[in-house]
Write a protein that holds these residues in place. Structure first.
Motif, PDB file in Angstrom:
ATOM      1  N   LEU A  54      12.012   0.569  10.284  1.00  0.00           N
ATOM      2  CA  LEU A  54      11.760  -0.423  10.621  1.00  0.00           C
ATOM      3  C   LEU A  54      13.034  -1.204  11.426  1.00  0.00           C
ATOM      4  O   LEU A  54      13.552  -2.188  12.304  1.00  0.00           O
ATOM      5  N   ALA A  76       6.057   2.093   8.529  1.00  0.00           N
ATOM      6  CA  ALA A  76       6.281   0.651   8.147  1.00  0.00           C
ATOM      7  C   ALA A  76       4.996   0.237   8.461  1.00  0.00           C
ATOM      8  O   ALA A  76       4.019   1.241   9.886  1.00  0.00           O
ATOM      9  N   VAL A  77       3.528  -0.913   8.479  1.00  0.00           N
ATOM     10  CA  VAL A  77       3.148  -0.863   9.291  1.00  0.00           C
ATOM     11  C   VAL A  77       2.815  -1.700  10.248  1.00  0.00           C
ATOM     12  O   VAL A  77       2.477  -1.375  11.340  1.00  0.00           O
ATOM     13  N   GLY A  78       4.122  -2.578  10.425  1.00  0.00           N
ATOM     14  CA  GLY A  78       4.818  -3.570  11.624  1.00  0.00           C
ATOM     15  C   GLY A  78       4.900  -2.183  12.462  1.00  0.00           C
ATOM     16  O   GLY A  78       5.909  -1.415  11.738  1.00  0.00           O
ATOM     17  N   LEU A 101       0.654  -0.332   1.847  1.00  0.00           N
ATOM     18  CA  LEU A 101       1.124  -1.124   1.326  1.00  0.00           C
ATOM     19  C   LEU A 101       1.005  -2.348   0.945  1.00  0.00           C
ATOM     20  O   LEU A 101       0.808  -3.044   0.563  1.00  0.00           O
ATOM     21  N   ARG A 238       7.012 -11.004   9.349  1.00  0.00           N
ATOM     22  CA  ARG A 238       8.251 -10.411  10.061  1.00  0.00           C
ATOM     23  C   ARG A 238       9.514 -11.745  10.767  1.00  0.00           C
ATOM     24  O   ARG A 238       8.930 -13.370  10.413  1.00  0.00           O
ATOM     25  N   HIS A 286      13.784  -7.895   2.061  1.00  0.00           N
ATOM     26  CA  HIS A 286      12.293  -7.252   2.521  1.00  0.00           C
ATOM     27  C   HIS A 286      12.531  -6.699   1.729  1.00  0.00           C
ATOM     28  O   HIS A 286      12.073  -5.664   2.051  1.00  0.00           O
ATOM     29  N   SER A 289       6.874  -3.759   0.313  1.00  0.00           N
ATOM     30  CA  SER A 289       6.485  -3.177   0.368  1.00  0.00           C
ATOM     31  C   SER A 289       6.944  -2.233  -0.889  1.00  0.00           C
ATOM     32  O   SER A 289       6.678  -1.069  -0.753  1.00  0.00           O
ATOM     33  N   ARG A 295       6.296   3.140  -1.518  1.00  0.00           N
ATOM     34  CA  ARG A 295       7.025   3.565  -0.058  1.00  0.00           C
ATOM     35  C   ARG A 295       6.983   5.289  -0.569  1.00  0.00           C
ATOM     36  O   ARG A 295       7.119   5.669   0.945  1.00  0.00           O
ATOM     37  N   MET A 298       3.458   5.338   1.962  1.00  0.00           N
ATOM     38  CA  MET A 298       4.205   5.288   3.134  1.00  0.00           C
ATOM     39  C   MET A 298       4.698   6.658   3.385  1.00  0.00           C
ATOM     40  O   MET A 298       4.620   6.823   4.883  1.00  0.00           O
TER      41      MET A 298
END
Ligand code: DGY
Length: 331
Positions: A54, A76-78, A101, A238, A286, A289, A295, A298
């Motif tokens: 990200l 990342a999910v975002g 996550l 975010r 941040h 997760s 991690r 992911m």
């Protein structure tokens, strides 16, 4: 010839070794420092796949430089760091890492809520700085979490996992979401309300929506003014969803009681940022997760997506599925 891939941050060896069986890998070898933009601009020119974090802005001008790129696998999910439209226009698949996550991020969110409500960081500093001279009646008193009202903005996977944790603390649950979630309402006993009502009634407001053009600055001065003077804002989604300047003003003017932030408009947050001067703001770098197991999951999921996209399979977590019809059309 193996498809060429660039990985933008040092990954666990096991993941890279598995990928090397089928792919020709180059990787930015630093763990802590992001790949410089000029290196990424050069690398993207010829690769077939990009495995990114990200921290990389995969914007239109970068995507334009790619000549062979077929897939961008975000760890990342975002995926607000990727210009999805430009990637789609260029026939590039984009994937993310949802699901793996969820629980870890919900754990951290609830932990941050507790830490902010009960002033855990301040209390630790108080003790370590030698300020603890005696127990006293109102020393370091905070807000109760049990029986309080939690307002969740965005009842997606993580929002729902957070609600489950809150139920264990006998919290009253409210949510605001683009669409109503009838099954979750039944399962969790959570009530759907307008954003305005949620802000007015909640003791804890948790921001759990993805960052999009609709959610950017969703919480600004007007919204903060609706919250109770005793309420706490938590953001683990975010940074750009909350107007930080307005948040600072709301805290300084005692319009709200405290804030817990795992994310910031600029990351890493500058050390002279006004929010960092306030004792009632708990700040984290941040780490929503950041458990070892999550991690790893992911990284492994992003690797699976990348491999699928480069070996003719459909990646499991495609965020621009319309691309499949486009790619079929192109033969
Ligand atoms: C994500 O995945 O989008 C988180 O912000 C980092 O885990």
């Amino acid at each position: 010839m193996k498809p060429k891939v660039y990985i933008t941050r040092k990954l666990p060896e096991q993941i890279v070794n598995d990928l090397r069986q089928k792919l020709d890998i180059s990787m930015w070898e630093d763990e802590a420092i992001p790949v410089p933009r000029e290196v990424l601009e050069k690398e993207i020119e010829e690769v077939d796949g990009l495995f990114c974090m990200l921290t990389e802005q995969i914007d239109e001008s970068l995507i334009e430089k790619a000549t062979n790129l077929k897939i961008i696998a975000n760890m990342a999910v975002g995926y607000n760091n990727i210009d999805l439209q430009s990637a789609t226009d260029k026939g590039i698949m984009v994937t993310n890492t949802p699901g793996v996550l969820t629980e870890t991020t919900a754990d951290l969110t609830f932990g941050l809520l507790l830490a902010t409500a009960r002033r855990l960081i301040e209390a630790t500093d108080y003790l370590k700085n030698g300020q603890w001279k005696s127990w006293s009646p109102m020393q370091l008193t905070g807000q109760d979490v049990h029986d309080a009202t939690l307002g969740i903005i965005g009842l997606g996977r993580i929002g729902k996992a957070l609600a489950k944790r809150a139920k264990g603390f006998d919290m009253n649950l409210l949510y605001y979401n683009r669409s109503r979630k009838y099954d979750e309402e039944k399962e969790l006993g959570i009530e759907f309300v307008s954003l305005e009502e949620l802000l007015k009634k909640s003791d804890f407001v948790c921001v759990m929506v993805p960052l999009t053009s609709q959610t950017s600055y969703m919480i600004g001065a007007e919204q903060l003014a609706l919250m109770k003077e005793t309420s706490v804002l938590i953001n683990t989604a975010r940074g750009d969803i909350v107007d930080e300047h307005a948040l600072y003003q709301a805290l300084v003017n005692h319009e709200i009681w405290a804030a817990g932030l795992d994310v910031f408009e600029d990351e890493p947050v500058p050390l002279d940022h006004p929010l960092l001067t306030l004792p009632n703001v708990v700040t984290l770098p941040h780490i929503g997760s950041a458990s070892i197991a999550t991690r790893m999951k992911m990284a492994s999921l992003a690797a699976d997506n990348l491999l699928a996209g480069l070996t003719g399979d459909t990646p499991g977590n495609l965020v621009n599925p319309e691309i499949l019809t486009m790619l079929k059309g192109n033969g």
